[in-house]
Structure formats: C-alpha cells, structure tokens
Design an enzyme around this catalytic site. Structure first.
Site, mmCIF file in Angstrom:
data_model
loop_
_atom_site.group_PDB
_atom_site.id
_atom_site.type_symbol
_atom_site.label_atom_id
_atom_site.label_comp_id
_atom_site.label_asym_id
_atom_site.label_seq_id
_atom_site.Cartn_x
_atom_site.Cartn_y
_atom_site.Cartn_z
ATOM 1 N N HIS A 109 13.489 46.968 31.338
ATOM 2 C CA HIS A 109 12.083 47.205 31.675
ATOM 3 C C HIS A 109 11.312 47.894 30.554
ATOM 4 O O HIS A 109 10.114 48.092 30.671
ATOM 5 C CB HIS A 109 12.006 48.059 32.942
ATOM 6 N N ASP A 110 12.009 48.290 29.493
ATOM 7 C CA ASP A 110 11.343 48.942 28.355
ATOM 8 C C ASP A 110 11.264 48.027 27.139
ATOM 9 O O ASP A 110 10.757 48.429 26.098
ATOM 10 C CB ASP A 110 12.119 50.192 27.920
ATOM 11 N N GLU A 115 21.291 56.211 29.392
ATOM 12 C CA GLU A 115 20.355 55.714 28.386
ATOM 13 C C GLU A 115 20.387 56.728 27.238
ATOM 14 O O GLU A 115 19.888 57.838 27.383
ATOM 15 C CB GLU A 115 18.944 55.627 28.961
ATOM 16 N N ASP A 143 18.469 58.402 32.981
ATOM 17 C CA ASP A 143 17.302 58.218 32.139
ATOM 18 C C ASP A 143 17.194 59.268 31.027
ATOM 19 O O ASP A 143 17.349 60.469 31.294
ATOM 20 C CB ASP A 143 16.057 58.315 33.046
ATOM 21 N N ASP A 200 18.237 55.293 39.734
ATOM 22 C CA ASP A 200 17.847 55.771 38.413
ATOM 23 C C ASP A 200 17.742 57.288 38.509
ATOM 24 O O ASP A 200 17.096 57.807 39.420
ATOM 25 C CB ASP A 200 16.486 55.159 38.038
HETATM 26 C C1 GLC Z 1 13.264 55.936 29.855
HETATM 27 C C2 GLC Z 1 12.780 54.873 30.802
HETATM 28 C C3 GLC Z 1 11.342 54.581 30.498
HETATM 29 C C4 GLC Z 1 10.551 55.836 30.724
HETATM 30 C C5 GLC Z 1 11.123 57.016 29.944
HETATM 31 C C6 GLC Z 1 10.603 58.306 30.473
HETATM 32 O O1 GLC Z 1 13.230 55.537 28.547
HETATM 33 O O2 GLC Z 1 13.593 53.754 30.705
HETATM 34 O O3 GLC Z 1 10.841 53.531 31.259
HETATM 35 O O4 GLC Z 1 9.232 55.643 30.326
HETATM 36 O O5 GLC Z 1 12.523 57.104 30.051
HETATM 37 O O6 GLC Z 1 11.165 58.585 31.730
#
Ligand code: GLC
Ligand code: MG
Length: 562
Positions: free
Chosen positions: A328-329, A256, A199, A98
């Site tokens: 995971h979100d 993402e 991310d 990640d």
């Molecule tokens: C992304 C991750 C999430 C995290 C955020 C800040 O959205 O998937 O879990 O809280 O970034 O890094």
C-alpha cells in the site's frame, strides 16, 4: 533450522478501505472482507494481513490510531471483526493486524490529555521537548515533509512527529507507555489473532539528546532518518516487546524495517530473532531518489535482479524474509518492475513466478493477482495520499513543471496501490454501489476478477496455479526450505534460480529480455511443472530432444530437474 507454522504459508495484504464495500458508502468494510474469504482461499492464501482497521481520523489512512481497542466505524464493529476471525478459522486461515506503535493519532486520548497537561503523566507518553532559542529542538525533517517538531500550544515545548503532525511519536523510554502497549497487544492476541505486521518499528528508539544534523535539503532541515541510523539499542526494545507479548503466543510477526544496520539481520530475524520475518524492500529501495520522487531512479533490469539475488543469498542464511512485489506504500509492481514491452499478462505472470518462488514468505497485495496497474491522474486534487501531496509540492519547489510533478506521482504515488479493488467491469467495479472514496482506475473494465475468473489463461488463474504449486505436497518442502541458488546470471534478461534440497532440484527460469534465450540444462531431463504462456509441451519436447530450454520474451517456466 527449526520449522515454524508460518514458514510454508502464502500471505495476502488487504487494504480494507479499498477492498470490498458492502453498505454502499464507498468505503470497504469488514463485511466486504468476510464476503471474499472464499475467493482468497481459492487463491491459495493462508494468512491475511489487514492494514489498520482501528478507530482513526484517517489523516494517514488509519496509520494514525485514535483508539487501539475499537474498530473504525467506517469498517464495521468489533462483532464483525470477531465474526471475521471465526470465518477465517473455519477455513484454516490466519489473521494479522497492523501494529502501529511508533506513533498514534493526535486525537488519541493520551495525546489529548498530554496537551491539556503538558508536564503531566501523559506528556511523558510522547516526546515533549523544550525548544532551543525559540526554535524547534532540532532540525529534523519528518517523513512527510516539514519540521518533525510541532509547538505544544501555550508552552515553550515541542512534540516530535516523524510522520505527519497528526501522528505524534510515542515515548518508548517510558515504562508506563510500554506497559499500555503490551497490554493492548496481548488483548488482541487473546482474541485469536495469529500475529502482526509491525509498522515503522525501527523508528521507536530515539536519541533523547535529539542532535541536529548537517542539512540535506534546501529547506535547511535534515531527514529524521539520520537520527534513526545513528542511535543504538533499538533491539532491546524489540526483545522486550517480544518477551512480553508475541513469544507467549507463538505469534507470527513481520516487521517493516528500513535503515537496519548491516550486522543486525541475524538479531532481527534469525532463529531466535526479535521478529518472525521482515519485508525485503531491497528492490524497492533502488528507485529512491536522493531528494524525493522528482529525482527517483529507474534501475536497470540487471541491477534489479542482482539486488534480489544478493538479498536472497543474505537472507536465506539467516531466516525467512517476506517477499513482496508491491504494497500500500508502493506503486504497482507490474507498472514499476516490468519493462514496457512486458507490461502484459505474460509479463505479469513472469513477475509472479520469479517472485513467489523465492526463498521466504510471499505476500500478495490485493489486486496484484489480477495484474492491477498504476493509475494516471490529471490533477493533484485527484490524489488523497498525504505523502503524494508533499512529494508533488517538493517536485514543484525543485523546479519541475506541473506535468513533470504529476508524472512523478504517476510513477511513485502510494495511491496507485490504493485505488479500489477491481471485482468486475460494471459501474463501481463490484467494489461499491456508491461513490468510491478514491476514484477507480478506469482500466477496471478490462482488468477485473470476474473476467479473469472465467478465463483459464488469465493472470488470476495463473496465480492460483502458482500458489498451488508452491504448496503442493510433492514440492512444498523444496519451495519452503530449499536453498536459493542463482544461475545463468550472464544471460541478458535472464532471471533464473534453483530451489534445491538434498533430493530435489527445481529451476525457476524467466526471460525478461526481448530476444529468445536458450539455457543449457545441467541434467539429462526435466519435467515442466509450470509455464506462463502455455508452452509446456513444446518445452518438454525441446528438453527431451536437446537438453536445452528456450524461453521467448516474457516466458517463465518452472522445471523439475532430473
Ligand atoms: C508505514 C506504513 C505507511 C504509513 C507509515 C506511518 O510506513 O506502511 O503507510 O504512512 O508507516 O505509519
Ligand atoms: Mg462500506
């Protein structure tokens, strides 16, 4: 389209903290991951994405990195990571890390040095900005609630944090910062990583004037998303990153991305795009409430299906999106996308069928393959997630009762997906011999790998058949490159599409409704490649006899049309 090594792969997301604990501290670890590689291989997984395993204070569960070159002690050592890489290579598997580079942890050396010398070199790695009239430079609300600005002690400066205040944003305008990050990325790629999941990357470009926006909530603040949506030129950063790092390694990158401008898709994931792929969150976005979880929406089946269809039509012209049911979100897909009457094994298999065979790269999230579900908690103290705590308070402030606020968490909390993996029905669920860092979902006694492994008609064994079908030499080309063509869209509860090449036409059809539905097939015959409720023979008979296929409620079938 130019073929890439990752086009036909099946990916799997591991949330290391909750995957498998081997030393009894209640926290998953790298040894745990290594010990389950054969399980993943058997599931048909080629690529593993590890949520962050770097050194971190874990304020945001590892998405706050304090040292990019170290493995978190809780998870193990660099030697164990190297061993993991070796073990995956032996099995022809690939590892993605990640990449969290919009922000780091406030405990990172850079930030500590910046605080110590707020006008020095390292302050330039962050956004240290002078306040206005004794207040923050702008009215941004951070993603996790409250102002996105935090005072720099002993100065009239503020630092920007779009997430938690322990996650200061990095200043991408600064070439010295960029160079440090590129060095770090290449260091990992040199180790033999296959690539990265990237991310929150859309956030790296800031409008350095930091304009305020019309407040959009009772707190008088405006979501920092507004700035992200308005600012131009993030693509130049992406291209710079790619050129200095990924491109040199033929790395696979999956970004993402939320809040992309509509015309940017080609630039992002086209043939020569900034990234190999990006997640398709369109179906997940449907639930978003205007002010948060307390007014989140429940989209209708048709709205959900049509959103996926529209997204597929858009994406396939451009590149390979990464398709997810959950991560995971997000809450568990089985709890979120299946109507109540379909929240059973047939429904979970149906959801898997219609999702995994879409155009793009499927990412299975740990536990999805056994149909893990959301987890009800009776008090907010039972949650760990920073976002959940904020949204809970937000709901109370908006006038929800405690029970209503807890209901919001049950439906939306990120912890729904973060409860430990359910390996067996014994104490600790086979996840740990100790006390799990986050309480197990009590349904581990029924929903677990060990039980499903033994049972031929389990969700787990269905996932195994599904990934095998997707990659089967006879159909792999169609499932990878075949055109996506929606069909039978006017059938109530019908979710059907073709994957079609010049010489093969495969129909994926499912019935999300409560009543049986009959589809008239266009061709004269069809072979049933997969069926989720063991009706393959019955369907084959019906097709041969009448040229139709009838799907019961929660039935899904994959048909090779002839
Ligand atoms: C992304 C991750 C999430 C995290 C955020 C800040 O959205 O998937 O879990 O809280 O970034 O890094
Ligand atoms: Mg452990």
């Amino acid at each position: 389209m130019m073929k890439k090594w990752w086009h036909d792969k099946v990916a799997y997301q591991i949330y290391p903290k909750s995957f498998a604990d081997t030393d009894g501290d209640g926290i998953g670890d790298l040894r745990g991951v290594i010990s389950r590689l054969d399980y993943l291989k058997e599931l048909g997984v080629d690529i593993i994405w590890l949520s962050p395993i770097y050194q971190s204070p874990f304020v945001d569960q590892g998405y706050d990195i304090s040292d990019y070159y170290r493995i978190a002690e809780e998870f193990g050592t660099m030697e164990e990571f190297d061993e993991l890489l070796e073990e995956t290579k032996k099995r022809n598997m690939y590892v993605l890390m990640d990449l969290v580079i919009n922000h780091c942890s406030d405990k990172h050396e850079w930030f500590q040095k910046a605080l110590a010398d707020p006008y020095g070199k390292y302050a330039g790695f962050f956004h240290f900005v002078k306040g206005k009239d004794g207040k923050a430079p702008s009215n941004y609300r951070s993603y996790f609630g409250g102002s996105a600005w935090e005072p720099v002690p002993g100065t009239d400066l503020y630092y920007l944090h779009m997430f938690a205040k322990e996650q200061p944003d990095l200043n991408w305008e600064n070439p010295a910062l960029r160079e440090e990050i590129y060095k770090m990325i290449n260091w990992w790629l040199d180790k033999g990583l296959a690539g990265f999941r990237i991310d929150a990357i859309i956030n790296i470009k800031k409008d350095l004037d930091f304009p305020s926006f019309e407040p959009d909530g009772p707190d008088g603040l405006a979501s920092c998303v507004k700035m992200v949506e308005e600012v131009q030129g993030v693509g130049e950063y992406f291209e710079d990153i790619k050129r200095h790092t990924f491109a040199k390694y033929d790395a696979f990158t999956v970004a993402e991305v939320f809040n992309m401008k509509e015309n940017e898709l080609e630039e992002f994931i086209g043939e020569d795009g900034h990234f190999s792929s990006m997640f398709d969150f369109s179906a997940h976005m449907l639930a978003q409430g205007e002010n948060g979880w307390y007014n989140s929406r429940k989209p209708s089946f048709k709205e959900w299906r049509d959103t996926i269809f529209a997204s597929q039509m858009r994406m396939q012209k451009v590149g390979h999106a990464a398709n997810i049911i959950e991560n995971h979100d997000e809450p568990r897909g089985a709890s979120r996308f299946l109507p109540e009457y379909a929240q059973n094994e047939a429904g979970k298999k149906m959801l898997a069928t219609t999702s995994l065979l879409l155009y793009g790269i499927p990412f299975i999230y740990q536990g999805q393959e056994i149909g893990m579900t959301n987890c009800r908690r009776s008090d907010i103290s039972e949650y760990d997630d920073i976002n959940t705590k904020d949204q809970y308070m937000e709901a109370l402030r908006a006038g929800c009762s405690v029970q209503q606020a807890l209901d919001c968490c049950y439906e939306n909390s990120r912890d729904n997906a973060r409860t430990p993996m359910q390996w067996n029905g014994e104490k600790g669920a086979g996840f740990t011999d100790g006390t799990p860092w986050l309480a197990l979902n009590p349904n581990y006694t029924e929903i677990n790998v060990e039980e499903q492994d033994k049972r031929a008609d389990s969700v787990l064994n269905y996932y195994r058949r599904l990934t095998a079908l997707k990659k089967a030499p006879a159909y792999g080309e169609t499932f990878t490159y075949g055109e996506f063509i929606p069909d039978y869209a006017d059938q109530d509860g019908g979710f059907a599409y073709h994957r079609k090449t010049e010489d093969q036409d495969i129909l994926i059809a499912a019935n999300y409704g409560t009543e049986p539905c009959t589809l008239k097939l266009a061709g004269t015959s069809a072979e049933v490649l997969l069926s989720n409720i063991g009706n393959a023979d019955i369907r084959a008979g019906e097709i041969a006899e009448k040229g139709t296929v009838t799907l019961e409620s929660c039935e899904a079938a994959v048909l090779l049309l002839k």
